[in-house]
Write a protein that holds these residues in place. Structure first.
Motif, mmCIF file in Angstrom:
data_model
loop_
_atom_site.group_PDB
_atom_site.id
_atom_site.type_symbol
_atom_site.label_atom_id
_atom_site.label_comp_id
_atom_site.label_asym_id
_atom_site.label_seq_id
_atom_site.Cartn_x
_atom_site.Cartn_y
_atom_site.Cartn_z
ATOM 1 N N LYS A 250 -13.353 -35.512 4.473
ATOM 2 C CA LYS A 250 -14.634 -34.955 4.903
ATOM 3 C C LYS A 250 -14.743 -34.938 6.424
ATOM 4 O O LYS A 250 -15.260 -33.985 7.017
ATOM 5 C CB LYS A 250 -15.782 -35.758 4.289
ATOM 6 N N SER B 174 -15.092 -31.572 8.552
ATOM 7 C CA SER B 174 -16.273 -31.401 9.397
ATOM 8 C C SER B 174 -15.867 -31.059 10.828
ATOM 9 O O SER B 174 -16.414 -30.133 11.438
ATOM 10 C CB SER B 174 -17.105 -32.690 9.379
ATOM 11 N N ASN C 262 -16.443 -27.317 12.364
ATOM 12 C CA ASN C 262 -17.327 -27.195 13.522
ATOM 13 C C ASN C 262 -16.656 -26.397 14.630
ATOM 14 O O ASN C 262 -17.295 -25.602 15.325
ATOM 15 C CB ASN C 262 -17.714 -28.582 14.048
#
Length: 697
Positions: free
Chosen positions: A11, A15, A19
């Motif tokens: 995760k 992420s 991003n």
């Protein structure tokens, strides 16, 4: 690295990487391949680092002698590939900011391909220049992101991260992404049922090669079990063969099997028109998730091909017009795929495939083909999946299983629509335990009773470990409750709960006694009934413990609800809006933690109960709403339908909520309803007031 740590890492990496993409103008389709290429590069470097000392030592040992070899040859023998300095991850990571990082990564990929010919032209290279379109630092930032993957991460961990990113890209890309990705938990179930321990595995619609990766993982997962059961197994005896029509997806597949150290071959090919592996009756196993409901395949391409016509060609029910002769297409390609899977199997081959639910009951020419398959005794079993298991398909699909070496003419039907874990509002998956439980139905049908009692044994062991861990959490959480509870009855209930957890010591003794009794007996088929009886007794000894925990939590729940209600009524009487104060929020938060600790601790014991309740004698039996072994007469009576629901029946399932969970939910909904009504009344009064002003009344 345990499962929880891996999930956090996955995760975190996603992420960070996503991003970076969000701050660029890149689409997921442009972003996926270079990102997966960097994960591959990290894997290659990790693997090389683990054997680098051996490579250097062997090269030095041979230097100057008759058997002297270049460092690259020694590396390929020891590791499978060679990484010169400019292809090392740390080399790229430490390049100065002003250097063209896209160019450096491209060179690294070229060097790897140069020394590993099966990857020639496969790794992403020019794609890294696209990353610099709006931000020239993006390749360097991604390199830094994936440097967080531990250096000691094995191929298995890298493979899981790779699969995780494939799934995320599939979700981001919608229908297009789903072409190359089948959810891992579905694949794991397919593999667990057909058990590909060794031999050749074929996937004529291989996508990103997830079927092959899970076949290899299956062998790794069951090594210890086979040894415990006294069965022999061969390592590195799996060869994979895949074909896929899209070149970019072929590249992903080749990278995936390289990441996981698989042996085999992936070819770019249209399976309807091309047959690069001469697949007829060639493979031990077939695993596939083909495209559903294709309707543009010309009949002329397939009608004379034995791969597709052995059990019948799907045709339209109306005769084509003269002007369309020679241009006809199949009405639906599902049964072309089904034919292909069946004809690709060796004499004792097995297959697992994902298929649209509609194929189970399809009419006309498809029904004739289905009857032909059934009467030739190819179909071993059918399993109906829950809906929302796939990122691009919301309706439930069905798993078909073929076995050309069946012991009988019956067909095993499993309805798994009520077995799933909700991962978000729109998506579901099978937990590892749910996969094992569903696959165990098939194993029991095959008479593998030792595997059943061994699975329950592993659940007991994991359950005891969790209980011991959770016991450590109970006292601090209980103290948090005592700090904010102002009710004597509540404080007493918390104390009783802490006391109840101390009973775990006695249960630990019983578990250790059980372990001593069954040790070394799992390899003996004659001991299955005895072990099963002991396991039933052991589970019963845990029931009072969990019952008491739940009763204790119910009492605390009642006290908390009562305390919250008193405060709400006091606020209302004072003309204030009834809101949950800080102390009550803290109280409910601590209580929720306590509920969660008990729920987690009970998890594996619930799985034991699920299995023992349905198969109390550690042997297969029909279970209403879950599974049915249908005879040829049963299937004929249902007009050769392969819809599991027609056979297994229906059972009314509970919602799974405990009494306290339901009361909590009901209380929250009632409170929310009251607040919304008050808000609606205010808005309504405001509308009436403003309307009156506008109208001048």
């Amino acid at each position: 690295m345990n499962t929880e740590q891996l999930k956090k890492l996955e995760k975190s990496l996603w992420s960070a990487a996503d991003n970076l993409r969000a701050n660029s103008d890149l689409k997921s389709t442009e972003y996926a391949t270079p990102v997966l290429g960097l994960i591959f590069l990290k894997f290659a470097d990790n693997k090389y680092s683990q054997v680098e000392n051996e490579i250097v030592a062997e090269h030095a040992k041979l230097k100057g002698g008759r058997r002297e070899k270049p460092l690259s040859e020694v590396a390929i023998e020891k590791c499978g590939f060679y990484l010169p300095e400019h292809a090392r991850y740390d080399y790229l990571l430490t390049r100065p900011e002003e250097e063209d990082m896209a160019k450096a990564i491209k060179r690294a990929m070229e060097l790897i391909e140069e020394h590993k010919k099966e990857l020639d032209g496969i790794l992403p290279k020019d794609e890294y220049f696209a990353l610099t379109r709006t931000d020239r630092t993006l390749p360097a930032q991604l390199l830094k992101t994936f440097s967080d993957i531990p250096r000691n991460a094995t191929g298995d961990i890298l493979g899981k991260i790779y699969e995780f990113f494939l799934g995320k890209f599939a979700l981001a890309e919608g229908q297009g992404g789903g072409v190359f990705y089948t959810p891992t938990s579905v694949v794991r179930l397919m593999v667990e049922v057909i058990e590909p321990y060794k031999g050749t595995v074929y996937d004529p619609a291989c996508g990103s090669a997830g079927m092959f990766v899970q076949s290899q993982q299956f062998i790794e997962d069951h090594k210890e079990e086979l040894e415990l059961l006294g069965e022999t197994h061969d390592e590195n005896k799996l060869f994979v063969y895949g074909q896929e029509k899209t070149l970019d997806t072929v590249k992903l597949a080749k990278m995936n099997i390289a990441v996981n150290g698989l042996r085999g071959e992936i070819q770019q090919a249209n399976s309807y028109k091309e047959n690069p592996f001469d697949s007829y009756q060639k493979f031990d196993y077939v695993l596939a998730n083909p495209p559903f409901n294709v309707d543009d395949v010309p009949i002329a391409d397939v009608e004379d091909d034995i791969r597709f016509n052995e059990y019948g060609i799907p045709k339209k029910k109306t005769k084509s017009k003269k002007k369309d002769e020679g241009k006809e297409t199949v009405p639906n390609g599902n049964y072309l795929w089904i034919n292909l899977f069946a004809t690709s199997l060796k004499e004792k081959g097995r297959a697992a495939l994902v298929m649209a639910n509609s194929a189970s009951d399809a009419k006309h020419s498809e029904a004739d083909i289905r009857q032909n398959l059934i009467e030739n005794n190819l179909i071993y079993g059918m399993l109906t999946l829950p809906s929302n298991m796939f990122y691009t398909v919301t309706l439930p699909a069905t798993l078909w299983f073929f076995d050309k070496d069946k012991d009988d003419e019956n067909i095993l039907f499993i309805d798994a629509r009520n077995v799933f874990t909700q991962i978000d509002r729109a998506h579901r998956e099978f937990s590892p335990e749910q996969i094992s439980n569903l696959a165990m139905i098939s194993k029991l049908h095959k008479g593998k009773r030792r595997e059943f009692v061994h699975l329950i044994d592993t659940y007991f062991e994991k359950g005891m470990k969790l209980l011991a861990e959770n016991k450590k959490q109970v006292e601090p959480v209980s103290e948090q409750l005592l700090e904010v509870l102002d009710d004597a009855q509540g404080k007493l209930a918390v104390g009783d709960l802490v006391t109840q957890w101390k009973e775990l010591t006695q249960l630990q003794s019983k578990f250790e006694s059980y372990q001593a009794t069954v040790q070394g007996k799992f390899s003996d088929k004659q001991q299955v009934d005895a072990i099963n009886n002991i396991q039933h007794v052991l589970l019963k000894s845990f029931e009072p413990f969990f019952d008491a925990l739940h009763e204790g939590l119910k009492q605390i729940d009642r006290v908390v609800r009562k305390q919250e209600k008193v405060k709400a009524e006091a606020a209302k009487a004072a003309g204030k809006r009834p809101t949950t104060d800080r102390q009550t929020k803290q109280l409910k938060s601590s209580l929720e933690l306590l509920h969660n600790e008990v729920k987690v601790a009970e998890l594996f014991f619930n799985h034991i109960h699920w299995l023992q309740e349905r198969f109390p004698k550690a042997q297969y039996e029909d279970v209403i709403g879950l599974c049915k072994l249908a005879s040829p007469d049963d299937v004929k009576e249902q007009e050769y339908s392969l819809n599991s629901g027609r056979y297994v029946g229906v059972v009314i399932e509970e919602d799974g909520k405990t009494e306290e969970e339901f009361l909590d939910y009901f209380f929250e909904m009632s409170q929310s309803y009251e607040e919304l009504n008050e808000e609606a009344t205010k808005i309504n009064n405001l509308i009436v007031e403003n309307s009156s002003r506008i109208l001048g009344e």
